[in-house]
Scaffold this motif. Sequence first.
Motif, PDB file in Angstrom:
ATOM      1  N   ASP A  67       1.492  -1.333   0.388  1.00  0.00           N
ATOM      2  CA  ASP A  67       0.079  -0.071   0.360  1.00  0.00           C
ATOM      3  C   ASP A  67       1.099   1.049   0.143  1.00  0.00           C
ATOM      4  O   ASP A  67       2.107   1.013  -0.489  1.00  0.00           O
ATOM      5  CB  ASP A  67      -0.593   0.195   0.801  1.00  0.00           C
ATOM      6  N   VAL A 111       1.761  -5.222   1.984  1.00  0.00           N
ATOM      7  CA  VAL A 111       0.674  -5.817   3.185  1.00  0.00           C
ATOM      8  C   VAL A 111       0.178  -7.164   2.175  1.00  0.00           C
ATOM      9  O   VAL A 111      -0.826  -7.980   3.412  1.00  0.00           O
ATOM     10  CB  VAL A 111      -0.854  -5.045   2.495  1.00  0.00           C
ATOM     11  N   THR A 171      -6.426  -2.483  -1.443  1.00  0.00           N
ATOM     12  CA  THR A 171      -5.554  -1.979  -0.231  1.00  0.00           C
ATOM     13  C   THR A 171      -3.993  -2.143  -1.400  1.00  0.00           C
ATOM     14  O   THR A 171      -3.460  -1.440  -0.856  1.00  0.00           O
ATOM     15  CB  THR A 171      -6.109  -3.519   0.403  1.00  0.00           C
ATOM     16  N   TRP A 172      -4.518  -2.098  -2.262  1.00  0.00           N
ATOM     17  CA  TRP A 172      -2.908  -2.560  -2.549  1.00  0.00           C
ATOM     18  C   TRP A 172      -2.699  -1.460  -3.923  1.00  0.00           C
ATOM     19  O   TRP A 172      -3.606  -1.226  -4.868  1.00  0.00           O
ATOM     20  CB  TRP A 172      -1.620  -3.823  -2.915  1.00  0.00           C
TER      21      TRP A 172
END
Length: 187
Positions: free
Chosen positions: A61, A66, A92-93
């Motif tokens: 991230d 992550v 989320t990335w």
Amino acid sequence: MSNSGGHLFGAYGMFWDPDGIAWNPGSGPSAWQLLGRRNHNSGSIRLCDFRRARGVYILFDEFRAVYVGLGRGQGGIGGRLKDHRTDKLAGTWSRFCWFSFDDVVEGGLDGWKVVHRREQPVPNTDETVIREVEALLITVLGARLQNQMKFLGAQRWEQVTESDAATIVERGVVDAKGFTFRPVHTY
């Protein structure tokens, strides 16, 4: 030190942007590519599609790693990354690194290389594996006191975005038949 034990990694890419990849440019599983580049100039530029390379990858991230995963089987690293665009990790990335166990060899088209699956990607000495894993950690973590550690056989590849691909096609520096999609310019 002798390289009699071979090498663990054949190629790698650092902090690539998933938004620079045309994940769904057409139909079918071969329509997209995970393209890397070595060099920039006509005659020396080389492109390679790492979509089906076997290896490890790390998703990041804005601040940290992550997720760490393995790319194996027919889908390779690219298949796993594409899955993460829509699974519970989606959103989320924002960047990723990848490390291929497979080698990169000359391809049949001008300016292209191809991923070559090694029958046994694990080196035959524990010393080689230890050195390669150390190089992986130093490379990803950026350990500033140990930046002299290098991979034994891996070359770093830079990301080729869809707009980069369009420019490369326009310049005619590689055989356009190597692209499985038609790169378009975004003006």
